[in-house]
Design a protein around this motif. Structure first.
Motif, PDB file in Angstrom:
ATOM      1  N   TYR A   1     -30.122 -29.842  28.614  1.00  0.00           N
ATOM      2  CA  TYR A   1     -31.183 -30.822  28.652  1.00  0.00           C
ATOM      3  C   TYR A   1     -32.042 -30.655  29.888  1.00  0.00           C
ATOM      4  O   TYR A   1     -32.957 -31.439  30.130  1.00  0.00           O
TER       5      TYR A   1
ATOM      6  N   PHE B   1     -11.688 -35.982  28.645  1.00  0.00           N
ATOM      7  CA  PHE B   1     -12.880 -36.628  28.099  1.00  0.00           C
ATOM      8  C   PHE B   1     -14.104 -35.750  28.279  1.00  0.00           C
ATOM      9  O   PHE B   1     -14.858 -35.488  27.335  1.00  0.00           O
TER      10      PHE B   1
ATOM     11  N   PHE C   1     -18.323 -30.811  22.308  1.00  0.00           N
ATOM     12  CA  PHE C   1     -18.927 -31.356  21.097  1.00  0.00           C
ATOM     13  C   PHE C   1     -20.433 -31.290  21.151  1.00  0.00           C
ATOM     14  O   PHE C   1     -21.104 -30.982  20.168  1.00  0.00           O
ATOM     15  N   SER C   2     -20.972 -31.553  22.333  1.00  0.00           N
ATOM     16  CA  SER C   2     -22.423 -31.643  22.436  1.00  0.00           C
ATOM     17  C   SER C   2     -23.110 -30.303  22.253  1.00  0.00           C
ATOM     18  O   SER C   2     -24.304 -30.256  22.013  1.00  0.00           O
TER      19      SER C   2
ATOM     20  N   ASN D   1     -22.528 -29.947  18.114  1.00  0.00           N
ATOM     21  CA  ASN D   1     -22.248 -31.130  17.289  1.00  0.00           C
ATOM     22  C   ASN D   1     -21.093 -30.871  16.343  1.00  0.00           C
ATOM     23  O   ASN D   1     -21.121 -31.292  15.188  1.00  0.00           O
TER      24      ASN D   1
ATOM     25  N   PRO E   1     -17.058 -31.014  15.507  1.00  0.00           N
ATOM     26  CA  PRO E   1     -15.668 -31.375  15.776  1.00  0.00           C
ATOM     27  C   PRO E   1     -14.764 -30.150  15.698  1.00  0.00           C
ATOM     28  O   PRO E   1     -13.729 -30.096  16.358  1.00  0.00           O
TER      29      PRO E   1
ATOM     30  N   ILE F   1     -14.088 -28.778  19.007  1.00  0.00           N
ATOM     31  CA  ILE F   1     -13.088 -29.509  19.783  1.00  0.00           C
ATOM     32  C   ILE F   1     -11.696 -29.030  19.381  1.00  0.00           C
ATOM     33  O   ILE F   1     -10.807 -28.838  20.218  1.00  0.00           O
TER      34      ILE F   1
ATOM     35  N   PHE G   1      -9.386 -37.016  19.015  1.00  0.00           N
ATOM     36  CA  PHE G   1     -10.778 -37.211  19.423  1.00  0.00           C
ATOM     37  C   PHE G   1     -11.711 -36.523  18.431  1.00  0.00           C
ATOM     38  O   PHE G   1     -12.712 -37.101  18.000  1.00  0.00           O
ATOM     39  N   ALA G   2     -11.368 -35.298  18.075  1.00  0.00           N
ATOM     40  CA  ALA G   2     -12.224 -34.542  17.158  1.00  0.00           C
ATOM     41  C   ALA G   2     -12.361 -35.254  15.818  1.00  0.00           C
ATOM     42  O   ALA G   2     -13.423 -35.227  15.190  1.00  0.00           O
TER      43      ALA G   2
ATOM     44  N   VAL H   1     -14.258 -39.121  16.487  1.00  0.00           N
ATOM     45  CA  VAL H   1     -15.655 -39.204  16.947  1.00  0.00           C
ATOM     46  C   VAL H   1     -16.682 -39.231  15.822  1.00  0.00           C
ATOM     47  O   VAL H   1     -17.564 -40.078  15.823  1.00  0.00           O
TER      48      VAL H   1
ATOM     49  N   LEU I   1     -17.978 -42.836  19.603  1.00  0.00           N
ATOM     50  CA  LEU I   1     -17.484 -42.339  20.877  1.00  0.00           C
ATOM     51  C   LEU I   1     -16.414 -43.233  21.490  1.00  0.00           C
ATOM     52  O   LEU I   1     -15.359 -42.761  21.927  1.00  0.00           O
TER      53      LEU I   1
ATOM     54  N   ILE J   1     -12.678 -42.288  22.695  1.00  0.00           N
ATOM     55  CA  ILE J   1     -12.222 -42.280  24.089  1.00  0.00           C
ATOM     56  C   ILE J   1     -10.909 -43.038  24.222  1.00  0.00           C
ATOM     57  O   ILE J   1      -9.973 -42.589  24.888  1.00  0.00           O
TER      58      ILE J   1
ATOM     59  N   LEU K   1      -8.143 -40.982  22.954  1.00  0.00           N
ATOM     60  CA  LEU K   1      -7.891 -39.869  23.869  1.00  0.00           C
ATOM     61  C   LEU K   1      -7.069 -40.316  25.070  1.00  0.00           C
ATOM     62  O   LEU K   1      -6.057 -39.713  25.431  1.00  0.00           O
TER      63      LEU K   1
ATOM     64  N   LEU L   1     -14.621 -44.608  31.415  1.00  0.00           N
ATOM     65  CA  LEU L   1     -15.092 -43.415  30.717  1.00  0.00           C
ATOM     66  C   LEU L   1     -16.080 -43.763  29.618  1.00  0.00           C
ATOM     67  O   LEU L   1     -17.033 -43.020  29.360  1.00  0.00           O
TER      68      LEU L   1
ATOM     69  N   ILE M   1     -19.366 -44.326  31.355  1.00  0.00           N
ATOM     70  CA  ILE M   1     -19.940 -43.035  31.726  1.00  0.00           C
ATOM     71  C   ILE M   1     -20.437 -42.317  30.478  1.00  0.00           C
ATOM     72  O   ILE M   1     -21.540 -41.759  30.448  1.00  0.00           O
ATOM     73  N   GLY M   2     -19.614 -42.351  29.450  1.00  0.00           N
ATOM     74  CA  GLY M   2     -19.967 -41.653  28.224  1.00  0.00           C
ATOM     75  C   GLY M   2     -21.274 -42.151  27.644  1.00  0.00           C
ATOM     76  O   GLY M   2     -22.167 -41.372  27.313  1.00  0.00           O
TER      77      GLY M   2
ATOM     78  N   PHE N   1     -24.046 -39.609  28.682  1.00  0.00           N
ATOM     79  CA  PHE N   1     -24.192 -38.660  27.593  1.00  0.00           C
ATOM     80  C   PHE N   1     -25.093 -39.161  26.478  1.00  0.00           C
ATOM     81  O   PHE N   1     -25.968 -38.449  26.006  1.00  0.00           O
TER      82      PHE N   1
ATOM     83  N   LEU O   1     -28.521 -38.218  28.395  1.00  0.00           N
ATOM     84  CA  LEU O   1     -28.783 -36.873  27.924  1.00  0.00           C
ATOM     85  C   LEU O   1     -29.154 -36.823  26.455  1.00  0.00           C
ATOM     86  O   LEU O   1     -29.517 -35.782  25.941  1.00  0.00           O
ATOM     87  N   GLY O   2     -29.009 -37.944  25.787  1.00  0.00           N
ATOM     88  CA  GLY O   2     -29.447 -37.971  24.395  1.00  0.00           C
ATOM     89  C   GLY O   2     -28.574 -37.186  23.452  1.00  0.00           C
ATOM     90  O   GLY O   2     -29.041 -36.672  22.435  1.00  0.00           O
ATOM     91  N   ILE O   3     -27.314 -37.069  23.756  1.00  0.00           N
ATOM     92  CA  ILE O   3     -26.409 -36.364  22.845  1.00  0.00           C
ATOM     93  C   ILE O   3     -26.204 -37.230  21.608  1.00  0.00           C
ATOM     94  O   ILE O   3     -25.944 -38.421  21.725  1.00  0.00           O
ATOM     95  N   PRO O   4     -26.328 -36.638  20.448  1.00  0.00           N
ATOM     96  CA  PRO O   4     -26.214 -37.440  19.215  1.00  0.00           C
ATOM     97  C   PRO O   4     -24.800 -37.908  18.930  1.00  0.00           C
ATOM     98  O   PRO O   4     -24.094 -37.361  18.086  1.00  0.00           O
ATOM     99  N   LEU O   5     -24.410 -38.937  19.662  1.00  0.00           N
ATOM    100  CA  LEU O   5     -23.105 -39.542  19.417  1.00  0.00           C
ATOM    101  C   LEU O   5     -23.325 -41.038  19.336  1.00  0.00           C
ATOM    102  O   LEU O   5     -23.958 -41.603  20.209  1.00  0.00           O
TER     103      LEU O   5
END
Lengths: 502, 150
Positions: free
Chosen positions: A54, A398, A405-406, A409, A411, A414, B90-91, B94, B99, B103, B106, B129, B132-133, B137, B141-145
């Motif tokens: 980013y 974490f 993942f990011s 995208n 899983p 992971i 987690f995998a 999510v 998210l 977490i 996890l 977390l 923070i997440g 994120f 950062l715009g992560i698609p979650l």
């Protein structure tokens, strides 16, 4: 005078608000990572990698590089104070650094370390400034044969020169190369080894592999073990002032270390770990009284520390000017660059001069920042060492999970991290080095491409690789290193076979 | 110190054999792709060659490692299983639940790898977390979650 103009442009980039900010973040993160045992620069850079998508490429590079050389500064702190190698390269610093702590001379050791690291790093940066453009010029004449051969040399060096059995190193490298082949073959469009998984058509994720092999594996190594008791010693500023005898004793080792480190770092396939080890061995051999080593000889700290910082900086020479990573971390950085759409190599210097020189300028600024940061802030770093591991590792997991993942995208990635984590754990258990495997993974597809291309040009004639003088030189060097490395292995095998018969 | 006698280090030998098997698999699977000729190599050439090289190395390895001193293998199996399960969970969680639940899973599952259990620490870690997440994120950062998904 082109050089000065370039440097000026570089400093302009590096001293911009963004440049400084990310340099600062990078070196601070790097020192932190170096101080904390259990996270190495490789894992940290892999974790930071997704974040850099980013950012613009220059800032991303500055930050990632900062993490790398920053970690060398931080790693020495844990090894001197606690006999814990924060990074693999600081293991050598433990040998004489920890005894110095026991003698109450921790402050001096830390101070000398920081200063020699700076000297080593600066020296290598000068080399980088001088030589990278030359190497790039030179490399413009490289054909596929030369590229292939130098990569072979790099992989052989990486597998034979790292600790442990060269044969195991070779096995690791080849497995890495094979894993690199997974995915769609560029030439034919055929999906190779995807085992029916659509997520593998683009290959195995580099980030997943790096984070798994180095991040998760390290966690698996430490979890469930009795915690290491950490007592934060109070290291005052006054206690750090070295005696003049110390300074005099450190002068020559620093110079030697800087030289050794710069040379070894510049070779493809070898990096700071080997550099610091060799510097230590050199100091011990040159010393008038070698028995002092292991008991707190300052030369045993000054030399290796200069060497590993020098190696870290000079590893950028082959990476940026040839596009061939100097070690596993460089390989990940290279991967990061490629993801940003930048292909390092001889063209990089001419096509992206601002980025190249900006990066180099940022190295120097970063080293200065580290010098300034580390001396007063030693106390803080020491206190951080007292954070209990059971709080740290879920957080690390974490960052690893979200980070990987990011990238795609996915899983599935992971899941891949988990697999590589377990693999990495067992590799460490049986002494198969993971870093060469990562190197093989990144270089493998490139090597295949150059190999095929050269053979297509020569129409199936293998002597093409030996006819061209440079290519022959690289291959010969590789053959020599390989043979020398395998001699002890052959001895062992013959010994074992004889014992069986006996 | 473990004895370096006539005892063979079975684990090391096993690992070397496994490597050889992997090499054999690669060579076998690779041969299903067209090999082509040297001047115009098909996708299978390099995998097959590498597989064969690996088999040779594995063979040599068997002879190198067989006399290695046997060190007792102290593998904390439970911890490894819990940490692996945590990552796996987690995998799975999510994409389905978002998210923050991921977490939580996890932290809790990986926390089970260590004794004694520390529920308070787990709770605090999950909250920290998660913050923070989401802040770093998802928003930053715009992560698609998505933070939470029903």
């Amino acid at each position: 005078m082109d050089l000065l103009a370039n440097l000026a442009a570089g400093f302009q980039t590096a001293l911009s608000y963004e440049g400084l900010l990310f340099c600062f973040i990078g070196v601070t993160l790097g020192t932190l990572v170096g101080v904390l045992p259990g996270i190495g620069p490789l894992a940290a850079i892999s974790m930071a990698l997704p974040v850099t998508f980013y950012l613009d490429p220059t800032s991303a590079l500055i930050m990632l590089a900062g993490i790398f050389y920053g970690s060398q500064y931080g790693g020495s702190t844990a090894s001197i104070l606690l006999n814990l190698a924060g990074t693999a390269t600081s293991a050598v610093t433990c040998l004489d650094g920890y005894p110095m702590t026991k003698q109450g001379r921790a402050g001096v050791a830390l101070f000398i370390t920081t200063v020699t690291s700076f000297v080593g790093g600066s020296f290598a940066i000068l080399l980088l400034i001088g030589f990278a453009p030359l190497v790039a010029q030179f490399a413009l004449r490289f054909g596929s044969a030369e590229y292939f051969s130098i990569m072979v040399l790099g992989l052989i060096a990486a597998s034979t020169l790292s600790a442990g059995s060269p044969l195991k190193g070779l096995a690791a490298v080849i497995v890495g190369v094979i894993l690199g082949l997974v995915g769609m073959d560029v030439d034919s469009g055929v999906w190779r080894f995807t085992l029916g998984f659509i997520q593998l058509t683009d290959g195995i994720s580099l980030v997943a592999m790096a984070m798994g092999l180095f991040g998760v594996a390290e966690i698996l190594n430490n979890v469930g073990r009795p915690p290491v008791t950490v007592t934060a010693r109070d290291v005052t500023l006054r206690s750090m002032i070295p005696t003049s005898a110390d300074l005099r004793a450190s002068l020559a080792p620093t110079g030697r270390g800087a030289l050794i480190g710069s040379l070894i770092g510049a070779l493809p396939g070898t990096g700071p770990g080997i550099a610091s080890f060799m510097a230590y061995a050199a100091e011990k051999r040159i010393a008038k009284d070698p028995s002092r080593f292991g008991k707190g000889a300052i030369e045993g700290v000054a030399g290796p520390e200069a060497a590993n910082n020098a190696a870290v900086q000079s590893a950028f020479i082959p990476t940026l000017s040839l596009g061939i990573p100097g070690d596993a971390v460089m390989a990940v950085l290279l991967g990061a660059l490629m993801i940003h759409g930048i292909v390092p190599g001889p063209m990089f210097l001419t096509q992206q001069p601002v980025m190249f020189w900006g990066l180099i300028a940022s190295f120097w600024i970063g080293n200065i920042l580290l010098l300034v940061l580390n001396i007063p802030l030693i106390g803080i770093w020491v206190r951080i060492l007292t954070i209990p591991y059971h709080i740290l590792y879920p957080a690390m997991l974490f960052f690893i999970c979200v980070g990987v993942f990011s990238v795609r995208n996915s899983p599935f990635d992971i899941f891949a991290v988990m697999l590589f984590g377990v693999l990495g754990y067992f590799m460490n258990l049986f002494h198969y080095p993971p870093a060469p495997m990562l190197l093989g993974f990144i270089l493998g597809p490139l090597m295949e491409e150059h190999f095929k291309r050269e053979l297509r040009i020569s129409q199936g004639d293998f002597t093409a690789f030996i006819d061209r003088p440079l290519s022959a030189l690289f291959l010969a060097a590789g053959a020599i290193i390989l043979t020398v490395g395998l001699v002890p292995v052959v001895k062992t095998v013959i010994g074992n076979l004889r014992a069986r018969r006996g | 110190m473990a004895e370096k006698g006539r005892d063979l280090n079975y684990w090391e030998i096993l690992v070397a054999v496994l490597i050889g098997c992997f090499g054999a698999y690669v060579a076998w699977h690779g041969s299903h792709y067209s090999l082509g000729q040297v001047a115009r190599m098909g996708p299978g050439f390099v995998p097959v060659s590498l597989g064969i090289i690996l088999i040779v190395i594995a063979f040599a390895l068997v002879f190198e490692v067989q006399k290695l001193a046997r060190v007792p293998l102290d593998i904390p199996l439970r911890s490894i299983l819990y940490v692996s399960a945590a990552v796996l969970t987690f995998a799975v969680v999510v994409p389905r639940f978002g998210l923050i639940p991921a977490i939580a899973c996890l932290v809790v599952i990986s926390g089970l790898a260590e004794r004694p259990l520390r529920p308070k620490t787990m709770a605090i870690s999950t909250v920290v977390l998660s913050i923070i997440g989401v802040v770093l994120f998802v928003r930053g950062l715009g992560i698609p979650l998505s933070p939470v998904r029903w």
